[in-house]
Each structure stands twice: as structure tokens, then as C-alpha cells.
Design an enzyme around this catalytic site. Structure first.
Site, mmCIF file in Angstrom:
data_model
loop_
_atom_site.group_PDB
_atom_site.id
_atom_site.type_symbol
_atom_site.label_atom_id
_atom_site.label_comp_id
_atom_site.label_asym_id
_atom_site.label_seq_id
_atom_site.Cartn_x
_atom_site.Cartn_y
_atom_site.Cartn_z
ATOM 1 N N LYS A 1 0.849 -1.205 0.000
ATOM 2 C CA LYS A 1 0.000 0.000 0.000
ATOM 3 C C LYS A 1 0.883 1.254 0.000
ATOM 4 O O LYS A 1 2.094 1.167 0.238
ATOM 5 C CB LYS A 1 -0.913 -0.021 1.230
ATOM 6 C CG LYS A 1 -0.182 0.007 2.563
ATOM 7 C CD LYS A 1 -1.136 -0.309 3.710
ATOM 8 C CE LYS A 1 -0.409 -0.271 5.036
ATOM 9 N NZ LYS A 1 -1.261 -0.798 6.137
ATOM 10 N N TYR B 1 18.752 28.683 10.224
ATOM 11 C CA TYR B 1 17.640 29.512 10.723
ATOM 12 C C TYR B 1 17.487 29.374 12.235
ATOM 13 O O TYR B 1 17.612 28.285 12.797
ATOM 14 C CB TYR B 1 16.332 29.078 10.062
ATOM 15 C CG TYR B 1 16.227 29.489 8.613
ATOM 16 C CD1 TYR B 1 16.214 30.826 8.239
ATOM 17 C CD2 TYR B 1 16.134 28.526 7.621
ATOM 18 C CE1 TYR B 1 16.099 31.192 6.897
ATOM 19 C CE2 TYR B 1 16.015 28.878 6.289
ATOM 20 C CZ TYR B 1 16.003 30.222 5.940
ATOM 21 O OH TYR B 1 15.893 30.567 4.619
#
Ligand SMILES: *Cc1c(COP(=O)(O)O)cnc(C)c1O
Length: 369
Positions: free
Chosen positions: A35, A261
Site C-alpha cells: 500500500k 535559521y
């Protein structure tokens, strides 16, 4: 030259891991669960390594069509069954086995005109409370299905919520197994209960749990279903997906210098870092903070600072010879036989291997090896 990030799918490792599932469940047939586009590997890329499975299990009808298009003539199982009545036409046309977990799915089958004998997985909700008939409604569903000319066989199935529980914890499989056995002991039909965790941990010793079909997913893809209680090397599984890139810059830091950052990483002395062409827009988890393991030239080191959209930084202290172009293994197979288990990266990001392998971004070229 394209941006140096790429992913590789290893057919030999898929085949190895499938054999591992077989060894743990002797005499049982194996559904290779594919899946979610084979857990992000790509059905077409995973298929060559998984072809010796007894069947393929998935949820999406379009994915079932793709497996048939590859030439697979054996069983395919829809784990969530039909979503509407006319899905049965595709089941008949493609010879799909399908799960029945609620009453309307039986109604649809009862009015479906077919000459194809349907193989049905009748699902019990034995405690997970997602899909399935309650134990008290299960027998009636079985009787209804048994009376339908459309139905050739009924396999009794349930799904375990805690097969990965820590050894000795209060959670586990005993309660669900008892509920399932009590409600099915006198019903005819094959049985299927085990996901990867149950296949590895319980199937070798418990024949009733092992049943006739096991349904391993994550173990086929080289992630341990019960990490950190067991690692892939403890289960003798191999990584099936490698995410790798290169250094595209290096920086020399002094004490007090910061990285990325938010300046979340502050150097406490002189150190060299490498900038890797891989960020969260490639599917690398942004939640993986300083200290997440990564290989540079096959040498284990750590990330430093925040992951940005297209880049992250690696501490080059253990690999002083590294420079621009050095190979970086985010997870999977590194150079010289080194391995970076996806489970360790997932743990550092507060998630599981399943999520990382399913989330590699479309902009990352993925190849078969
Ligand atoms: C996804 C799934 C599996 C496989 O689970 P893993 O933990 O990946 O082994 C098995 N059975 C059902 C019903 C599933 O939905």
C-alpha cells in the site's frame, strides 16, 4: 549536473527481507503489503524484489491495476475492501480479493452480477476500533457471506494494534487474540492476523496466530516494526531505500558561531561543517534536530542546526577529509558497507520509519538498483 540528491530502491534487499518474513512464518503464505505506493518505494520499483510473494495487499484500486499491468497473475487483496458498489466490477475484472468489514459491503456483493468467484477477507474489530465487525456481529456476517453464490472463500482476519509493544508491557496481542479465537473457533475458513511486528515476534512460535496468511509490510522495507526494542540488524533486515546526496559547501566555524535559521546550533569551539543538498522539501523531516545521525563518506556523524527547505548541515569533525562533492547518506546504504537505518533518523525526528519512507518528495529522482 542535476541537484545531487537521489533515492535508490534495492531489489536484492526487498527479496532478502521477504525471505526473512517467510522464515518467521513457516508454512504460511505471505501477502507483501505494498500500500501507499509500496511504502513510498514505488510499486513498479518494488515489484522485482517482491515477486516471490504469494500475493500483494494494498488499498487503492489504481495500485491494484498497476500490479496487474506488471504481469502479476496471482492474488491481490484490497485491505479496506470496496468503497462503493461498483468497485466490485473491478474486483471481478482484475480478480481481486477484497476485505469485507461492514454490512453494506455484503449488500453490494449480494446484488453484484459476476461469474468470478470472490475471495473475501471477513474482518473482525477485535479491539483496535478502526475497521471490522464486532465479535458479536461477526458470525452473522460470516453466515450471510456463506450464503452468497458470489463468494468462493471466506478468510477470517483481524488487525493487531499492539504487536510492537515493549516486551513486558501491559499492552500486547493476548487480548485481541483471545477475542478473535472465541468468536471464530468453530467457523470455517483460512486465517490471517499478523502484520510485520507479529510475524517477527510471535509467528515463529504460535501457530494459531501465524494462521494461513501473514501480512508483513514495514519489515519488507528494512525498518524494524518494534524499534527501538529491536533494530533492523537484530532482525537481520536490510535497508531497501537509500536517500543520498552530496556536500555542496563547507564552513569553518569558531566558538560562538551559529548554524542555520533560528541560530539553534552554537559552536562551542572551532569546527568544520558541510552543507548537504537535502531539506524538508525533499522529504527529510524538519523535526530532526541537532544530533540526528547521518553518514558523510560512509562515516557516521550528526546534523547540526535546523533543517531548511533545501539544505541541512553536518558536523565534519569525524570526517576531516570531507569536502564539496563528498557523499552523504541520509538513510539506507552508504559507501564501504556502512548502513544508516531509517529508524534512527525517524526516532530523532519523533516519528517512525514508515512516515519517512512514504514522504520522499516527488522532486527527488528515485531509481531501481
Ligand atoms: C498496513 C497493514 C499491514 C502491514 O503492517 P506493517 O506494520 O507495515 O507490517 C497489515 N495488515 C493490514 C490490514 C494493514 O493495513
Amino acid at each position: 549536473m542535476p541537484r545531487p540528491i537521489e533515492a535508490w530502491v534495492h531489489a536484492d534487499a526487498l527479496a532478502h527481507n521477504l525471505n526473512c518474513a517467510r522464515r518467521h512464518a513457516p508454512d504460511a503464505k505471505v501477502w507483501a503489503v505494498v500500500k501507499a505506493n509500496a511504502y513510498g518505494h514505488g510499486i513498479e520499483r518494488a515489484y522485482p524484489g517482491l515477486q516471490s510473494a504469494d500475493g500483494f495487499a494494498l488499498l487503492d484500486l489504481a495500485e491494484a491495476e498497476r500490479i496487474r499491468a506488471l504481469g502479476w497473475r496471482g492474488p491481490i487483496l484490497l485491505l479496506e475492501g470496496c468503497f462503493e458498489a461498483r468497485d466490485l466490477e473491478l474486483c471481478s475484472r482484475l480478480n481481486l480479493w477484497h476485505t469485507v468489514h461492514h454490512e453494506a459491503q455484503i449488500d453490494w456483493l449480494a446484488t453484484h452480477k459476476t461469474t468470478w468467484p470472490h475471495h473475501v477477507y471477513l474482518k473482525m474489530n477485535s479491539g483496535m476500533n478502526r475497521l471490522g465487525f464486532t465479535p458479536s456481529a461477526f458470525r452473522h456476517a460470516w453466515q450471510r457471506l456463506s450464503g452468497l453464490t458470489q463468494v468462493e472463500s471466506i478468510t477470517l482476519t483481524t488487525h493487531l494494534s499492539d504487536a510492537d509493544a515493549a516486551p513486558g508491557s501491559a499492552r500486547g496481542i493476548a487480548h485481541q487474540l483471545a477475542v478473535f479465537d472465541a468468536a471464530t473457533h468453530d467457523l470455517a475458513g483460512e486465517r490471517s492476523l499478523c502484520n510485520s511486528a507479529a510475524t517477527l515476534r510471535y509467528a515463529p512460535d504460535q501457530a494459531t496466530l501465524r494462521g494461513d496468511w501473514v501480512r508483513p509490510g514495514i519489515m519488507l522495507y528494512g525498518s524494524s516494526p518494534d524499534f527501538p526494542h529491536h533494530t533492523i540488524s537484530q532482525w537481520a533486515l536490510q535497508p531497501t531505500m537509500t536517500l543520498r546526496s552530496q556536500l555542496i559547501a563547507t564552513q569553518q566555524l569558531q566558538a560562538g558561531d551559529t548554524v542555520g535559521y533560528g541560530s539553534s546550533f552554537v559552536a562551542d569551539g572551532p569546527m568544520r561543517i558541510g552543507i548537504v543538498a537535502c531539506g524538508y522539501a525533499d522529504g527529510y523531516p524538519r523535526h530532526a534536530g541537532t544530533g540526528t545521525p547521518v553518514l558523510v563518506n560512509g562515516v557516521r556523524t550528526r546534523t547540526v542546526g535546523r533543517v531548511s527547505m533545501d539544505m541541512l548541515a553536518a558536523d565534519l569533525t569525524p570526517v576531516p577529509e570531507a569536502g564539496i562533492g563528498s557523499e552523504v547518506t541520509l538513510w539506507g546504504r552508504g559507501p564501504h558497507g556502512a548502513v544508516m537505518p531509517i529508524d534512527e533518523v525517524a526516532q530523532a525526528a519523533g516519528t517512525i520509519g514508515y512516515e519517512l519512507m512514504c514522504a520522499v518528495a516527488p522532486r527527488v529522482p528515485m531509481h531501481s538498483a
